[in-house]
Design a protein around this motif. Sequence first.
Motif, PDB file in Angstrom:
ATOM      1  N   HIS A  16      17.178   0.757  -1.823  1.00 37.61           N
ATOM      2  CA  HIS A  16      16.848   1.181  -0.460  1.00 37.61           C
ATOM      3  C   HIS A  16      16.495  -0.029   0.421  1.00 37.61           C
ATOM      4  O   HIS A  16      17.032  -0.186   1.518  1.00 37.61           O
ATOM      5  CB  HIS A  16      15.687   2.181  -0.500  1.00 37.61           C
ATOM      6  CG  HIS A  16      14.972   2.343   0.800  1.00 37.61           C
ATOM      7  ND1 HIS A  16      15.512   3.038   1.865  1.00 37.61           N
ATOM      8  CD2 HIS A  16      13.780   1.855   1.239  1.00 37.61           C
ATOM      9  CE1 HIS A  16      14.669   2.977   2.889  1.00 37.61           C
ATOM     10  NE2 HIS A  16      13.615   2.268   2.537  1.00 37.61           N
ATOM     11  N   LEU A  17      15.606  -0.881  -0.080  1.00 30.63           N
ATOM     12  CA  LEU A  17      15.176  -2.012   0.743  1.00 30.63           C
ATOM     13  C   LEU A  17      16.299  -3.028   0.932  1.00 30.63           C
ATOM     14  O   LEU A  17      16.465  -3.590   2.012  1.00 30.63           O
ATOM     15  CB  LEU A  17      13.922  -2.662   0.148  1.00 30.63           C
ATOM     16  CG  LEU A  17      12.629  -1.854   0.347  1.00 30.63           C
ATOM     17  CD1 LEU A  17      11.456  -2.526  -0.336  1.00 30.63           C
ATOM     18  CD2 LEU A  17      12.309  -1.651   1.829  1.00 30.63           C
ATOM     19  N   GLU A  18      17.088  -3.241  -0.125  1.00 31.91           N
ATOM     20  CA  GLU A  18      18.218  -4.171   0.006  1.00 31.91           C
ATOM     21  C   GLU A  18      19.171  -3.685   1.107  1.00 31.91           C
ATOM     22  O   GLU A  18      19.608  -4.458   1.959  1.00 31.91           O
ATOM     23  CB  GLU A  18      18.945  -4.279  -1.343  1.00 31.91           C
ATOM     24  CG  GLU A  18      20.147  -5.228  -1.376  1.00 31.91           C
ATOM     25  CD  GLU A  18      19.758  -6.687  -1.183  1.00 31.91           C
ATOM     26  OE1 GLU A  18      18.715  -7.080  -1.717  1.00 31.91           O
ATOM     27  OE2 GLU A  18      20.502  -7.414  -0.483  1.00 31.91           O
TER      28      GLU A  18
ATOM     29  N   LEU B 287      16.442   9.344   8.546  1.00 29.53           N
ATOM     30  CA  LEU B 287      16.099   9.203   7.126  1.00 29.53           C
ATOM     31  C   LEU B 287      15.065   8.095   6.924  1.00 29.53           C
ATOM     32  O   LEU B 287      14.715   7.368   7.845  1.00 29.53           O
ATOM     33  CB  LEU B 287      17.340   8.868   6.299  1.00 29.53           C
ATOM     34  CG  LEU B 287      18.492   9.863   6.313  1.00 29.53           C
ATOM     35  CD1 LEU B 287      19.503   9.449   7.345  1.00 29.53           C
ATOM     36  CD2 LEU B 287      19.132   9.932   4.949  1.00 29.53           C
ATOM     37  N   TYR B 288      14.682   7.948   5.657  1.00 32.25           N
ATOM     38  CA  TYR B 288      13.744   6.895   5.259  1.00 32.25           C
ATOM     39  C   TYR B 288      14.256   5.527   5.740  1.00 32.25           C
ATOM     40  O   TYR B 288      13.495   4.724   6.301  1.00 32.25           O
ATOM     41  CB  TYR B 288      13.627   6.936   3.728  1.00 32.25           C
ATOM     42  CG  TYR B 288      12.557   6.064   3.098  1.00 32.25           C
ATOM     43  CD1 TYR B 288      11.359   5.784   3.743  1.00 32.25           C
ATOM     44  CD2 TYR B 288      12.754   5.546   1.807  1.00 32.25           C
ATOM     45  CE1 TYR B 288      10.384   5.000   3.122  1.00 32.25           C
ATOM     46  CE2 TYR B 288      11.788   4.769   1.189  1.00 32.25           C
ATOM     47  CZ  TYR B 288      10.606   4.492   1.847  1.00 32.25           C
ATOM     48  OH  TYR B 288       9.659   3.723   1.229  1.00 32.25           O
ATOM     49  N   ALA B 289      15.556   5.279   5.561  1.00 33.06           N
ATOM     50  CA  ALA B 289      16.129   3.994   5.976  1.00 33.06           C
ATOM     51  C   ALA B 289      16.049   3.799   7.486  1.00 33.06           C
ATOM     52  O   ALA B 289      15.799   2.689   7.964  1.00 33.06           O
ATOM     53  CB  ALA B 289      17.580   3.888   5.515  1.00 33.06           C
TER      54      ALA B 289
ATOM     55  N   GLY C 169       0.847  -1.198   0.000  1.00 31.92           N
ATOM     56  CA  GLY C 169       0.000   0.000   0.000  1.00 31.92           C
ATOM     57  C   GLY C 169       0.877   1.239   0.000  1.00 31.92           C
ATOM     58  O   GLY C 169       0.992   1.927  -1.004  1.00 31.92           O
ATOM     59  N   GLY C 170       1.532   1.477   1.139  1.00 31.28           N
ATOM     60  CA  GLY C 170       2.521   2.554   1.235  1.00 31.28           C
ATOM     61  C   GLY C 170       2.002   3.932   0.875  1.00 31.28           C
ATOM     62  O   GLY C 170       2.743   4.775   0.380  1.00 31.28           O
ATOM     63  N   ALA C 171       0.712   4.183   1.166  1.00 36.82           N
ATOM     64  CA  ALA C 171       0.151   5.496   0.819  1.00 36.82           C
ATOM     65  C   ALA C 171       0.811   6.589   1.641  1.00 36.82           C
ATOM     66  O   ALA C 171       1.370   6.328   2.710  1.00 36.82           O
ATOM     67  CB  ALA C 171      -1.344   5.490   1.098  1.00 36.82           C
ATOM     68  N   ASN C 172       0.762   7.810   1.120  1.00 38.42           N
ATOM     69  CA  ASN C 172       1.314   8.937   1.842  1.00 38.42           C
ATOM     70  C   ASN C 172       0.194   9.817   2.360  1.00 38.42           C
ATOM     71  O   ASN C 172      -0.746  10.128   1.640  1.00 38.42           O
ATOM     72  CB  ASN C 172       2.256   9.721   0.927  1.00 38.42           C
ATOM     73  CG  ASN C 172       3.449   8.869   0.527  1.00 38.42           C
ATOM     74  OD1 ASN C 172       4.051   8.209   1.362  1.00 38.42           O
ATOM     75  ND2 ASN C 172       3.750   8.850  -0.757  1.00 38.42           N
ATOM     76  N   VAL C 173       0.322  10.201   3.613  1.00 41.94           N
ATOM     77  CA  VAL C 173      -0.713  10.998   4.251  1.00 41.94           C
ATOM     78  C   VAL C 173      -0.821  12.366   3.591  1.00 41.94           C
ATOM     79  O   VAL C 173       0.184  12.930   3.167  1.00 41.94           O
ATOM     80  CB  VAL C 173      -0.360  11.130   5.744  1.00 41.94           C
ATOM     81  CG1 VAL C 173      -1.109  12.274   6.392  1.00 41.94           C
ATOM     82  CG2 VAL C 173      -0.653   9.826   6.439  1.00 41.94           C
TER      83      VAL C 173
HETATM   84  N1  ARG Z   1       5.370   5.601   1.244  1.00 34.23           N
HETATM   85  C1  ARG Z   1       6.349   5.081   0.329  1.00 34.23           C
HETATM   86  C2  ARG Z   1       6.177   5.714  -1.057  1.00 34.23           C
HETATM   87  O1  ARG Z   1       5.099   6.197  -1.400  1.00 34.23           O
HETATM   88  C3  ARG Z   1       6.279   3.583   0.181  1.00 34.23           C
HETATM   89  C4  ARG Z   1       6.509   2.798   1.450  1.00 34.23           C
HETATM   90  C5  ARG Z   1       6.993   1.390   1.167  1.00 34.23           C
HETATM   91  N2  ARG Z   1       7.249   0.585   2.362  1.00 34.23           N
HETATM   92  C6  ARG Z   1       8.347   0.661   3.082  1.00 34.23           C
HETATM   93  N3  ARG Z   1       8.452  -0.106   4.159  1.00 34.23           N
HETATM   94  N4  ARG Z   1       9.349   1.449   2.780  1.00 34.23           N
HETATM   95  O2  ARG Z   1       7.128   5.727  -1.806  1.00 34.23           O
END
Ligand code: ARG
Length: 599
Positions: free
Chosen positions: A358-360, A326-328, A131-135
Amino acid sequence: MKDLIKIINEEIKKAYVANGYDPTYAYISVSGFPDLADYQINTCFNLAKILKKNPLDVASEIASIIKDISIDGIKVFENVEPSKPGFVNLKINNLLLSTYMSEVVTDEKLGIDKVYISDNNLPKGILLDYGGANVAKPLHVGHLRVAVIGEALKRLYNRLSIKTIADVHLGDYGLQMGLVIEELKDEGKLQDFTISDLEIVYPKASLRAKGDKTKGIEPDIEFNSRAHESTKKLQDNIEPELSIWKKILEISIEDLKKRYAELNVSFDYYYGESTVKDIMGPMVDDFIKSGIAYESDGAYVIDVKEDTDKKEMPPCIVRKSDGAVLYATSDLATIKFREENFDVDEYVYVVDKRQSLHLEQCFRAAKIAGLVKGDKKLMHVAVGTMNGPDGKPFKSRDGGVVKLETLINEAKEKAKVALKENDRSIDESDIEKIAKIIAIAALKYGDLSNSPTRDYNFSIDKFLSFQGNTGPYILYTLVRIKSIYEKMSLGNVSTKKDVVVRSIQSGKVSFDSVIHKLLLKAIRYKDILLEAYKSYDPSVICKYIYELSNDFNSFYHEHSIINESDSEKKSFYIFILDIVDKIVRDALSILAIDVPDRM
Ligand code: ARG
């Protein structure tokens, strides 16, 4: 229920042992030449080597020992034939296929029960991050794929009795929030703003902060620094920023829930990056203390390179030189939070493939830091891009992102037109409802029928077509079956095993190649779900129900079902309808696609 092929293999093994052949090689495989055979034994070559014999001779010997094997008194093979240079070609007996399928369709779980699950060694629990929606930002097409694929995987896991935890992992932290808060302040809207306000506020704030050279708009420096301050205050739990942010969150989540619901997508948790805000600082401190993170140009990083890396693997930055996270950092803290709060065997992230690096980095850092126990799997299902007709990421005509709502409405309008053409008798009042079901099915299926990692070109017209591997085609198959049931005044069909067996034993049913092919496909449904599970790929299920629907439609065109006067034949045909209906409906419920009553 045990898998039929497994049961057959066990019988073949017995025959091998009884006749002194090595049972390691006693199994059948799907034939590469479906016109010649359903299944094959292609291990005679191995046996020939051991026995120092000619493979074709071995194939003949094997053929003669398995020719007459049976299960519960039913012969397994209709035809067993050695073939050059050393195969055994097999055709499975229709009576066996039908009897097995009659048990499957009368089982609520279509045979995918405890026995089957334990035979296949599946994990107990999986946490899905999708999903990963942004508020404060509306859902756009980029969020369609991750939501739809994630939901399908979740339901597939549940179907295989794997418990799941679904977390939307909201983007609810960082500068974007400061921007929105400051814009709301400037507009004097702090008291009572709505989701429609937020939809306008974010793009405005973002434009003010970044500027736009093409339009001669300079970045607003003063606004930017206020947004940064606001963000910082938020992180330090200072009022009124904290309360404003909480309200933004509340309004956004309420709206998101509605939008996701339209897609049949739902989550157990609406956690976000902010959920772990108090974990991040101390976690990084710990990394530094234990030496896992070290200083580099004032920032703190974790080395995640491995000797076998073929591509560049930069270190994972966990704290910037100004102390900011950061995001990480939030992803690492989220892993820590999840490990502390949930008990799962695997993590599955359904996230855009542009976030692969990023995820790796995060996954490796999490392992290095010992945030996940043992060899627990952290999997990124790297989702490809939905492209426009030009092969570039899907954009609106003015080059902006397309809101999901706009896309659904456009599909709905087109579905209405198609619907009216297809069935003129549908009530105007029903059209709206059915068009929406078809539109969403078309969009979702169009997406799911492409492997997650593939980029694909979006085409509403193609996805809405009633022909080909599309949502509407699959739905139409079910609607057709329903209308046959109705014409036969059958209501809800429930096949009874003895009725099926009786109809077959009457000898009146002729098992033509269309029926045979359909039955052979039907016994594989369990395998297909397993294959989709192993490859993290719902398109495997789409391909299968498309083929099954094709087989059904050939059957439908070649047999006069409703007008069949022989009652035994008729029962058997109803059984075939029941098989297709139950399997396709089950598959669509996994894909989270609704079925209309008519179309
Ligand atoms: N909110 C992020 C975007 O819109 C996606 C999040 C993905 N999940 C995570 N655990 N990083 O790019």
